[in-house]
Design an enzyme around this catalytic site. Structure first.
Site, PDB file in Angstrom:
ATOM      1  CB  THR A 155     -18.869  26.835  22.140  1.00 33.68           C
ATOM      2  OG1 THR A 155     -19.536  25.735  22.663  1.00 33.68           O
ATOM      3  CG2 THR A 155     -19.962  27.977  21.940  1.00 33.68           C
TER       4      THR A 155
ATOM      5  N   GLY B 226     -15.065  25.211  26.144  1.00 34.63           N
ATOM      6  CA  GLY B 226     -15.551  26.066  25.151  1.00 34.63           C
ATOM      7  C   GLY B 226     -15.011  26.418  23.954  1.00 34.63           C
ATOM      8  CE  LYS B 227     -10.251  22.442  23.597  1.00 35.36           C
ATOM      9  NZ  LYS B 227     -10.883  21.933  24.781  1.00 35.36           N
TER      10      LYS B 227
ATOM     11  CD  GLU C 211      -8.950  18.857  20.638  1.00 34.72           C
ATOM     12  OE1 GLU C 211      -7.812  18.080  20.357  1.00 34.72           O
ATOM     13  OE2 GLU C 211      -8.856  19.356  21.657  1.00 34.72           O
TER      14      GLU C 211
ATOM     15  N   GLY D 189     -15.052  20.711  27.372  1.00 32.14           N
ATOM     16  CA  GLY D 189     -16.061  21.558  27.969  1.00 32.14           C
ATOM     17  C   GLY D 189     -15.699  23.053  28.278  1.00 32.14           C
TER      18      GLY D 189
END
Length: 299
Positions: free
Chosen positions: A42, A39-40, A158, A37
């Site tokens: 996004t 922001g990576k 990821e 969450g």
């Protein structure tokens, strides 16, 4: 080169990104880390042209992803965290279909696909339907797809998730190969040990803001401490006393830790030689501990 400038993104009233600024240079691997969450994803989706920012921009080799998306996107290879493809189709056929977007002829695309499938470890599985691929195999397939146009810049979200050790090693070798070729690599990962082993620079993101950006060599200095760890064959109180001139030694489970160490490791090894020195070295924080410390300081 990937340049992120004043990136802001709202989802309704929720602010996902709050004015990000950082650059990934040619021939550089940058690790992008943060809690879920942060922001990576996004950021990476905006940089790949999948979604638009609320304000700010990303420049791919100086082409704006908001104003000149076609040119910018042509030079980006993107692997999402959870690759989603048409499931009821053979992998190689789908690869050829995607290659068509880059105007690559079918025969050339099939030949390219077979070569890339072998490189990513999918040789022999070209005619399997994608619905029969494991998550790790889908990641490998996505890696092959990202290489179709031989772009200069790569975004990996990821990518290590779901990969077996062999797949993880393949990705590391690929990233280092791309770096050697002068290409740009930005990869997000929660496996911080892999970030440490691979990245030239690390960008820490928390709640949509960059809280730290540092070179890996500087990060390693932050991880190091001034405590020395000594493992002995015959630990004893006498050995502990012999270390007292080097700092503040303690003995726990057969291991001597010398806090506030002052001196030379060779001198310690010489003094403790009668007790059988098995291992000697500086104590290091793990990167996870440093990560949470950096986040804590930002708050």
């Amino acid at each position: 080169m990937i340049r992120v400038e004043n990136l802001v993104k709202y989802y309704g009233k929720i602010q996902a990104l709050n004015g990000e600024n950082f650059t990934v240079n040619d021939g550089e691997i940058v690790g992008f880390v943060g809690l879920n969450g942060a922001g990576k994803t996004t950021t990476i989706k905006i940089a790949s042209g999948v979604i638009y920012p609320t304000s700010g921009d990303v420049f791919i080799d100086n082409y704006s992803i908001t104003k000149d998306k076609k040119k910018a996107s042509e030079n980006v290879g993107w692997v999402p965290e959870l690759p989603i493809y048409e499931q009821d189709v053979k992998a190689l056929d789908y690869f050829v279909y995607i290659a068509g977007y880059y105007k690559i002829p079918t025969s050339e695309a099939r030949s390219m696909g077979k070569k890339l499938f072998e490189e990513v470890g999918l040789s022999g599985r070209e005619n399997d339907k994608l619905k029969n691929y494991s998550q790790g195999m889908k990641k490998r397939f996505a890696l092959a797809v990202s290489l179709i146009s031989n772009p200069k810049n790569f975004l990996f979200d990821e990518v290590l998730n779901g990969l077996d050790p062999e797949g993880m090693q393949f990705f590391k070798n690929l990233a280092l190969k791309l770096k050697k070729e002068g290409k740009t690599v930005l990869f997000s990962s929660h496996i911080l040990s892999e970030v440490e082993s691979l990245a030239d620079k690390v960008v820490f993101l928390h709640k949509g803001k960059i809280v730290k950006e540092t070179r890996m060599e500087d990060l390693r200095k932050m991880i190091s401490t001034n405590a020395l760890r000594v493992v002995l064959n015959s630990p004893s109180e006498e050995a502990l006393k012999a270390c007292s001139s080097f700092g503040e030694p303690t003995l726990n489970n057969g291991v001597i830790i010398i806090n506030n160490f002052k001196g030379d490791t060779e001198d310690v090894a010489r003094v403790l030689k009668p007790y059988g020195v098995l291992e000697i070295g500086y104590v290091r924080q793990d990167l996870e501990s440093l990560f949470f410390k950096i986040i804590g300081e930002s708050q």
